[in-house]
Design a protein around this motif. Structure first.
Motif, mmCIF file in Angstrom:
data_model
loop_
_atom_site.group_PDB
_atom_site.id
_atom_site.type_symbol
_atom_site.label_atom_id
_atom_site.label_comp_id
_atom_site.label_asym_id
_atom_site.label_seq_id
_atom_site.Cartn_x
_atom_site.Cartn_y
_atom_site.Cartn_z
ATOM 1 N N TYR A 1 76.953 17.613 -27.841
ATOM 2 C CA TYR A 1 76.861 17.720 -26.377
ATOM 3 C C TYR A 1 76.350 18.994 -26.134
ATOM 4 C CZ TYR A 1 80.250 13.687 -25.962
ATOM 5 O OH TYR A 1 80.914 12.370 -26.069
ATOM 6 N N PHE B 1 78.024 21.704 -28.378
ATOM 7 C CA PHE B 1 79.365 21.331 -28.981
ATOM 8 C C PHE B 1 79.158 20.095 -29.777
ATOM 9 C CE2 PHE B 1 82.470 23.577 -26.480
ATOM 10 C CZ PHE B 1 81.756 23.977 -25.158
ATOM 11 N N PHE C 1 86.490 18.199 -30.492
ATOM 12 C CA PHE C 1 85.145 18.908 -30.255
ATOM 13 C C PHE C 1 85.348 20.271 -31.113
ATOM 14 C CE2 PHE C 1 83.490 16.988 -26.420
ATOM 15 C CZ PHE C 1 84.450 16.212 -25.798
ATOM 16 N N GLY C 2 84.398 20.823 -31.634
ATOM 17 C CA GLY C 2 84.171 21.977 -32.027
ATOM 18 C C GLY C 2 84.275 23.017 -30.859
ATOM 19 N N ALA C 3 84.404 24.483 -31.260
ATOM 20 C CA ALA C 3 84.485 25.454 -30.321
ATOM 21 C C ALA C 3 83.293 25.849 -29.421
ATOM 22 C CB ALA C 3 85.003 26.793 -31.166
ATOM 23 N N GLY D 1 84.356 31.329 -23.389
ATOM 24 C CA GLY D 1 83.875 31.251 -24.823
ATOM 25 C C GLY D 1 84.741 30.374 -25.839
ATOM 26 N N GLN D 2 85.476 29.490 -25.089
ATOM 27 C CA GLN D 2 86.325 28.493 -26.150
ATOM 28 C C GLN D 2 85.897 27.429 -25.806
ATOM 29 O OE1 GLN D 2 90.311 29.271 -26.530
ATOM 30 N NE2 GLN D 2 90.175 31.483 -25.761
ATOM 31 N N GLY D 3 86.460 26.389 -26.708
ATOM 32 C CA GLY D 3 86.224 24.891 -26.779
ATOM 33 C C GLY D 3 86.831 24.178 -25.869
ATOM 34 N N LEU D 4 87.016 22.867 -25.772
ATOM 35 C CA LEU D 4 87.809 22.202 -24.968
ATOM 36 C C LEU D 4 89.301 21.879 -25.523
ATOM 37 C CD1 LEU D 4 84.880 21.624 -24.143
ATOM 38 C CD2 LEU D 4 85.648 19.420 -23.187
#
Lengths: 110, 115
Positions: free
Chosen positions: A36, A89, A100-102, B40-43
């Motif tokens: 994504y 992502f 999801f990755g970071a 700066g972080q993911g979900l």
């Protein structure tokens, strides 16, 4: 449990450079894999996907190949543009949830 | 065009106040999701719903509540029990919940801040 690991960013490239963003995963079974993209202030958009081993997903010059042997799904593009600057992502679907990755932030300089 | 609409785009909460974030989809999707994204972080998954009148907690449900009375709507309430609510909130949906090859479709998010 299932997990996704991406290379840390930010990644800074000059226009027309080659891009690779690494992604590896841990999962039971054979999940579908996704990339994504998120532009500033927006939600995520599907970039590409692959649903089984050795599948190659591609879209807008980006490609990624589902590698079961190395549990990887690296994102590549041969020549990046300034407009590709965004957060990318990697993700997999495990059951009813997407993992999801970071995220990896990409900056492309003109 | 079909899609997911989140409103408002920006929201401010006073201490001790509950606020509700709206999420509406016209994609006829079965499953809907709420995520929280910090800088700066993911979900991180807050809640998800596979069908109407049913929903499950995600990884960080404490301080949040949801309802799913209609297929197209999945509002999220951030309660006063959520002590650090400042974040970007994303709503998503998928067709054919449980099929592993289905991507998620996202709204454009709501940015919540504390006054």
């Amino acid at each position: 449990g299932d997990s996704v690991t991406q290379m840390e960013g930010p990644v800074t490239l000059s226009e027309e450079a080659f891009l690779t963003i690494n992604c590896t995963y841990t999962a039971t079974g054979y999940p579908s894999l996704f990339w994504y993209v998120q532009y500033p202030g927006e939600g995520l958009q599907l970039l590409l996907k692959a649903t089984k081993a050795d599948d190659k997903g591609s879209n807008k010059g980006f490609e990624a190949t589902y590698r079961k042997e190395t549990t990887s799904f690296h994102l590549e593009k041969g020549s990046v543009q300034v407009s590709d600057s965004a957060v990318y992502f990697c993700a997999l679907v495990g059951g009813f949830k997407t993992i999801f990755g970071a995220g990896t932030r990409l900056f492309v300089k003109a | 065009d079909g899609g997911i609409t989140q409103s408002p785009k920006y929201l401010f909460r006073k201490e001790g106040q509950n606020v509700t974030l709206s999420c509406e989809q016209n994609l006829n999707h079965d499953a809907m999701y709420w995520y929280r994204q910090d800088p700066g972080q993911g979900l991180r998954l807050i809640y998800y719903s596979q069908i109407v009148n049913d929903f499950q907690k995600g990884d960080i449900a404490e301080g949040y509540s949801v309802s799913r009375e209609k297929k197209e709507s999945f509002p999220l309430t951030v309660t006063s029990a959520q002590k650090n609510p400042t974040a970007f909130y994303l709503c998503a949906s998928t067709d054919k919940s449980g099929q592993s090859n289905q991507p998620q479709h996202f709204g454009d998010g709501t940015r919540l801040s504390i006054l």
